[in-house]
Design an enzyme around this catalytic site. Structure first.
Site, PDB file in Angstrom:
ATOM      1  N   SER A 144       0.828  -1.209   0.000  1.00 24.89           N
ATOM      2  CA  SER A 144       0.000   0.000   0.000  1.00 24.89           C
ATOM      3  C   SER A 144       0.865   1.263   0.000  1.00 24.89           C
ATOM      4  O   SER A 144       2.033   1.235   0.410  1.00 24.89           O
ATOM      5  CB  SER A 144      -0.899   0.022   1.238  1.00 24.89           C
ATOM      6  OG  SER A 144      -1.672  -1.154   1.292  1.00 24.89           O
TER       7      SER A 144
HETATM    8  N1  SAM Z   1      -0.132  -5.175   4.225  1.00 28.87           N
HETATM    9  C1  SAM Z   1       0.644  -5.435   3.034  1.00 28.87           C
HETATM   10  C2  SAM Z   1       2.007  -4.840   3.078  1.00 28.87           C
HETATM   11  O1  SAM Z   1       2.373  -4.212   4.073  1.00 28.87           O
HETATM   12  O2  SAM Z   1       2.747  -5.037   2.105  1.00 28.87           O
HETATM   13  C3  SAM Z   1      -0.090  -5.078   1.766  1.00 28.87           C
HETATM   14  C4  SAM Z   1      -1.196  -6.024   1.484  1.00 28.87           C
HETATM   15  S1  SAM Z   1      -1.739  -6.103  -0.168  1.00 28.87           S
HETATM   16  C5  SAM Z   1      -2.452  -4.537  -0.419  1.00 28.87           C
HETATM   17  C6  SAM Z   1      -3.125  -7.213   0.041  1.00 28.87           C
HETATM   18  C7  SAM Z   1      -2.730  -8.650   0.303  1.00 28.87           C
HETATM   19  O3  SAM Z   1      -3.905  -9.371   0.695  1.00 28.87           O
HETATM   20  C8  SAM Z   1      -2.186  -9.386  -0.908  1.00 28.87           C
HETATM   21  O4  SAM Z   1      -0.894  -9.855  -0.628  1.00 28.87           O
HETATM   22  C9  SAM Z   1      -3.168 -10.533  -1.119  1.00 28.87           C
HETATM   23  O5  SAM Z   1      -2.561 -11.733  -1.577  1.00 28.87           O
HETATM   24  C10 SAM Z   1      -3.757 -10.698   0.269  1.00 28.87           C
HETATM   25  N2  SAM Z   1      -5.035 -11.395   0.361  1.00 28.87           N
HETATM   26  C11 SAM Z   1      -6.069 -11.423  -0.514  1.00 28.87           C
HETATM   27  N3  SAM Z   1      -7.069 -12.206  -0.051  1.00 28.87           N
HETATM   28  C12 SAM Z   1      -6.672 -12.696   1.151  1.00 28.87           C
HETATM   29  C13 SAM Z   1      -7.249 -13.565   2.136  1.00 28.87           C
HETATM   30  N4  SAM Z   1      -8.460 -14.116   1.970  1.00 28.87           N
HETATM   31  N5  SAM Z   1      -6.549 -13.822   3.251  1.00 28.87           N
HETATM   32  C14 SAM Z   1      -5.310 -13.305   3.449  1.00 28.87           C
HETATM   33  N6  SAM Z   1      -4.696 -12.477   2.550  1.00 28.87           N
HETATM   34  C15 SAM Z   1      -5.377 -12.165   1.426  1.00 28.87           C
END
Ligand code: SAM
Length: 214
Positions: free
Chosen positions: A60
């Site tokens: 993000s």
């Molecule tokens: N917090 C992260 C960082 O500091 O880099 C950024 C997160 S990114 C915007 C969103 C993440 O959510 C992705 O890596 C994606 O694979 C994950 N995601 C999507 N669906 C998910 C689920 N059901 N459970 C856990 N993670 C999930």
């Protein structure tokens, strides 16, 4: 490590009002965003935009990270659940802020998860982070309730298990809406009463899972 640019990033976020507590400022100065970004994918770790981390996912934008950290009002002993580990950057920040608490972070994509585990293992501040591989839309009941829940991917509606796993006086920040546009909700639980406040218009990658997008 380019301290000048990291400091510039944090100073700009403070001047713009995204960072307004010393603790969040200290956390964002201590955890270097560069350490969570593959330099082959981006060589501009301090720009205020989301950056590609592979597998169709992003880390993000720093201002969004700051907004979510400030809204979460984390203290040193908070027990936190993060859904969407991504690069591990936010988990490291959460760990810095809750240095006498605990951080559980769940990622669904195995490749992303493995990279996050590596990134976090190299971060000296991320000592109380438990990384989990799985569908975070159902939370992680085993260690519930959580004082704070931070969801870093978008949901169509707030998953009921997450409400149930939030402790009394708990706070959750979560982007809720469609695949391509959401509102950032702050959810507060007090004596089993739930208060939802809309805090910002946001765009997050979708959560894929039981209570997410198909
Ligand atoms: N917090 C992260 C960082 O500091 O880099 C950024 C997160 S990114 C915007 C969103 C993440 O959510 C992705 O890596 C994606 O694979 C994950 N995601 C999507 N669906 C998910 C689920 N059901 N459970 C856990 N993670 C999930």
């Amino acid at each position: 490590m380019d301290m000048t640019s990291l400091k510039e990033m944090v100073d700009t976020l403070s001047a713009e009002g995204y960072i307004h507590t010393e603790r969040v400022k200290e956390a964002m100065l201590s955890i270097d965003r560069r350490d969570f970004i593959d330099e082959l994918l981006s060589n501009e770790p301090y720009v205020d935009t989301p950056l590609y981390i592979g597998e169709g996912q992003t880390i993000s934008a720093p201002h969004m990270v700051a907004i979510m950290l400030e809204l979460s009002e984390i203290n040193e002993t908070s027990k936190i659940l993060e859904i969407g580990t991504g690069s591990g950057y936010n988990a490291a920040l959460l760990s810095f802020l809750a240095n006498r608490g605990a951080v559980f972070t769940i990622e669904t994509n195995r490749v992303i998860y493995n990279r996050a585990v590596l990134n976090l293992s190299k971060c000296k501040y991320a000592k109380n982070v438990v990384t989990l591989l799985g569908d975070g839309s159902q939370g992680y009941e085993k260690n519930s309730p959580y004082d704070r829940i931070v969801v870093t991917c978008a949901v169509p509606s707030v998953p009921e298990p997450l409400i149930n796993q939030l402790s009394d006086n708990g706070r959750m920040v979560i982007p809720v809406g469609s695949m391509d546009y959401q509102r950032l909700y702050l959810i507060e639980k007090n004596s089993n009463k739930i208060k939802k406040s809309i805090m910002a218009d946001v765009i997050f990658v979708p959560l894929i899972g039981k209570f997410g997008f198909k």
